[in-house]
Design a protein around this motif. Structure first.
Motif, short mmCIF file in Angstrom:
data_model
loop_
_atom_site.label_atom_id
_atom_site.label_comp_id
_atom_site.label_asym_id
_atom_site.label_seq_id
_atom_site.Cartn_x
_atom_site.Cartn_y
_atom_site.Cartn_z
N GLU A 172 0.81 -1.23 0.00
CA GLU A 172 0.00 0.00 0.00
C GLU A 172 0.84 1.28 0.00
O GLU A 172 0.30 2.38 0.11
N TRP A 173 2.16 1.15 -0.16
CA TRP A 173 3.06 2.29 0.03
C TRP A 173 2.62 3.52 -0.75
O TRP A 173 2.44 4.60 -0.17
N GLU A 174 2.42 3.41 -2.04
CA GLU A 174 2.14 4.61 -2.83
C GLU A 174 0.78 5.22 -2.50
O GLU A 174 0.60 6.43 -2.64
N LEU A 175 -0.15 4.40 -2.05
CA LEU A 175 -1.46 4.95 -1.65
C LEU A 175 -1.34 5.72 -0.34
O LEU A 175 -1.92 6.80 -0.20
N THR A 176 -0.58 5.21 0.63
CA THR A 176 -0.48 5.89 1.92
C THR A 176 0.27 7.22 1.80
O THR A 176 0.10 8.10 2.64
N ARG A 177 1.07 7.38 0.75
CA ARG A 177 1.75 8.67 0.55
C ARG A 177 0.76 9.78 0.23
O ARG A 177 1.07 10.95 0.38
N LEU A 178 -0.43 9.41 -0.22
CA LEU A 178 -1.42 10.42 -0.58
C LEU A 178 -2.12 11.01 0.64
O LEU A 178 -2.65 12.12 0.57
N LYS A 179 -2.11 10.29 1.76
CA LYS A 179 -2.83 10.77 2.95
C LYS A 179 -2.01 10.57 4.22
O LYS A 179 -1.47 11.51 4.78
N GLN A 180 -1.90 9.33 4.68
CA GLN A 180 -1.27 9.04 5.97
C GLN A 180 0.17 9.55 6.05
O GLN A 180 0.59 10.08 7.08
N TRP A 181 0.92 9.42 4.97
CA TRP A 181 2.30 9.87 4.94
C TRP A 181 2.50 10.98 3.92
O TRP A 181 3.57 11.13 3.34
N ALA A 224 11.76 4.92 -0.62
CA ALA A 224 10.61 5.45 0.11
C ALA A 224 11.01 6.48 1.15
O ALA A 224 10.25 6.73 2.09
N CYS A 225 12.17 7.10 0.97
CA CYS A 225 12.72 8.00 2.00
C CYS A 225 11.74 9.11 2.37
O CYS A 225 11.68 9.54 3.53
N GLU A 226 10.97 9.61 1.40
CA GLU A 226 10.11 10.78 1.64
C GLU A 226 8.82 10.43 2.38
O GLU A 226 8.02 11.32 2.66
N SER A 227 8.63 9.15 2.70
CA SER A 227 7.47 8.78 3.51
C SER A 227 7.88 7.92 4.70
O SER A 227 7.09 7.16 5.24
N GLY A 228 9.13 8.07 5.14
CA GLY A 228 9.62 7.37 6.32
C GLY A 228 10.38 6.12 5.94
O GLY A 228 9.90 5.30 5.16
N CYS A 229 11.57 5.95 6.52
CA CYS A 229 12.41 4.80 6.18
C CYS A 229 11.95 3.56 6.94
O CYS A 229 11.95 3.54 8.17
N PRO A 230 11.56 2.49 6.22
CA PRO A 230 11.05 1.29 6.91
C PRO A 230 12.14 0.44 7.55
O PRO A 230 11.82 -0.52 8.24
N THR A 231 13.43 0.78 7.35
CA THR A 231 14.50 -0.01 7.95
C THR A 231 15.29 0.75 9.01
O THR A 231 16.00 0.15 9.80
N GLY A 232 15.20 2.07 9.01
CA GLY A 232 16.00 2.87 9.93
C GLY A 232 17.36 3.23 9.38
O GLY A 232 18.24 3.69 10.12
N ALA A 233 17.57 3.07 8.07
CA ALA A 233 18.86 3.41 7.47
C ALA A 233 19.05 4.92 7.33
O ALA A 233 20.18 5.41 7.32
N LYS A 234 17.95 5.65 7.21
CA LYS A 234 18.05 7.10 7.06
C LYS A 234 18.33 7.74 8.42
O LYS A 234 17.82 7.29 9.45
#
Length: 543
Positions: free
Chosen positions: A56-65, A209-219
């Protein structure tokens, strides 16, 4: 009458905001033995909260993230009236602040950025130089684990990085060949992203996906790089705490802050010193909301410059479509290359100052199939859908252009007289126009970026002269300087009017520079807080 409850005991230092500068302040001061309390209106985010590794990554960028608080609309967000601005301000409220959602571009300002008045006869010089800030740049860069390649010839010093650069990828190689044809500067881009394991952070898995939060913590968001260590050193971080005003005593000193917790209880956090780290919109909003009989125009505002001289960096995107599969869905996002070819002033171009370019990937399939208002929907749907996706997905890359805008009093943050946030606190309104100088700069650089794509072999080029949803860089609304009549704080962030109040976020910038500001914000904050700690016995007196 509201019953105000006490906060977390008296603190030596209260920090408002747990983002880039707030994290730097907390770690420096707690590590030096100060009793530190930080009030943050948002909350912690866990890597699993981010959707970069989920369908759902690209959809959540429209609202939640979504990066705009106006679109995202979380409980921790406050709305910003943007009807009088062509650029939407972007920010995130939470532990880590906007570093949670920033692209991770880790770029130093140039020496010329600190001497604009001297060199170009516009704006003002900063009260310190690049060389003064350089050791703090170095320290922060190595602390957060930035990735980059030493020796960029655009800079006078071969500043180093603790980690090697991220791969430039197929699209980076194509763009670099185009720049070489033109004889223009490019360099593997520095990023606040771990290319290898670093301290408590794994290497980047290149989700993009850096612009909606890093899912691994690498950023290198400050929830990882600073806040855990600051708390271990004794700092107290209070989440869900929305500050409504700073309080003062009869001597005109700040005594702390009133805040509203998530139960709706008004509390007061007392402190000997208060540090504002709420970004270039949130800080002037709170200072203006803290008006009193002693400070009728807002706290620390005898100069009249609180909220004035907002600078946002108008941003242009120039997209190129290529025949070859360039893997432009592959991260980081993050920048692959950067160019400073057109950064320094050249009077022959018809404007002063310049712009930094960054080469970016363009994401997943949804990015290329969304309908944009003003477009003919038939060009993207029906029979055209597959053709559009086939020609762009993996083959579409962006030269982004970050342009410097100069400080102007009419670009400002004010309080909206008719709107409040969910806790009844007046919200900010921004009034912002792009100057003629910056308009010329945008046109010049867009034209050059078109040439760069064409030299790299693009089959078509799509320029967007001004991107509305691009206002990450919120700067200049409580500027530093040596004269209390023409600045809000001194070179170490100490308010001229209120000797135990400090401001350390992007508000204090004298000019905007032409680069992404996070590295400079954190270096300036470290310089200021180290000076506070070194001179701790002089901070709460009025002389």
């Amino acid at each position: 009458m509201v019953n105000t409850q006490h906060g977390h005991g008296d603190a030596d230092v209260l920090i408002v905001g747990a983002g880039a500068s707030g994290g730097v302040a907390a770690l420096e001061l707690a590590g030096r033995g100060f009793r530190v309390v930080c009030l943050e209106q948002g909350d912690w985010a866990l890597p699993d909260d981010f959707t970069g590794g989920k369908p759902e990554w690209e959809l959540t960028r429209l609202k939640q993230w979504n990066p705009s608080p106006n679109a995202r609309g979380r409980e921790s967000d406050y709305p910003v009236d943007t009807k009088e601005s062509p650029i939407e301000p972007l920010m995130f409220n939470g532990v880590g602040g906007s570093t949670i959602m920033f692209s991770g571009h880790w770029v130093r300002a140039m020496p010329s950025d600190f001497r604009v008045r001297t060199l170009d006869g516009v704006a003002d010089d900063w009260p310190f130089s690049y060389e003064d800030l350089r050791p703090f740049y170095d320290e922060v860069t190595h602390h957060i684990g930035a990735s980059g390649l030493d020796g960029d010839p655009a800079y006078p010093d071969p500043h180093t990085f603790p980690l090697p650069p991220m791969p430039i990828g197929k699209y980076g190689l194509a763009a670099a060949k185009g720049m070489d044809k033109l004889g223009w500067h490019w360099w593997p881009a520095p990023n606040a992203i771990a290319s290898r394991k670093f301290k408590n952070r794994p290497a980047c898995l290149r989700y993009g996906a850096c612009e909606s939060g890093c899912p691994t913590g690498a950023k290198a968001s400050t929830d990882f790089t600073h806040w855990r260590d600051a708390i271990a050193a004794g700092a107290v971080l209070v989440t869900g705490a929305r500050v409504r005003q700073l309080t003062v005593d009869n001597r005109g000193l700040v005594t702390g802050a009133e805040y509203i917790d998530r139960e709706g209880v008004v509390r007061h956090q007392a402190a000997g010193v208060t540090v504002m780290a709420a970004n270039g919109i949130g800080t002037p909003r709170l200072l203006l909301n803290s008006a009193s009989a002693q400070f009728p125009d807002g706290l620390a505002n005898s100069s009249g410059l609180v909220g004035k001289r907002l600078m946002i960096h108008p941003y242009a995107s120039v997209y190129g479509t290529y025949e070859d599969e360039l893997e432009t869905w592959l991260g980081p996002t993050g920048q692959a290359l950067q160019s400073m070819e057109f950064y320094e002033t050249d009077a022959g171009r018809g404007f002063v100052r310049g712009a930094k370019w960054n080469l970016m990937p363009t994401g997943g399939p949804l990015t290329h199939t969304l309908w944009e208002p003003g477009e003919d929907w038939r060009e993207g749907f029906g029979p055209a859908f597959h053709n559009r996706l086939r020609s762009t997905f993996g083959r579409y890359t962006e030269w982004g252009i970050t342009t410097e805008d100069l400080p102007e009093d009419h670009n400002e943050v004010i309080l909206d007289p008719g709107a409040t946030d969910s806790d009844g606190i007046p919200v900010p309104k921004i009034r912002y126009t792009i100057s003629e100088n910056t308009e010329r700069m945008l046109k010049f650089n867009v034209d050059r970026a078109i040439e760069a794509h064409q030299a790299a072999g693009a089959t078509s080029v799509h320029p967007i002269p001004v991107v509305r949803e691009s206002g990450w860089h919120l700067l200049g609304t409580a500027r530093m300087g040596t004269d209390p009549a023409t600045s809000v704080v001194d070179e170490h962030g100490r308010a001229h009017d209120v000797p135990n109040l400090f401001i350390i976020d992007g508000s204090v910038f004298v000019t905007s520079t032409g680069v992404n500001p996070t590295a400079t914000i954190m270096a300036v904050a470290l310089r200021a807080m180290r000076h506070l700690a070194d001179n701790r016995h002089h901070q709460t007196t009025a002389d």
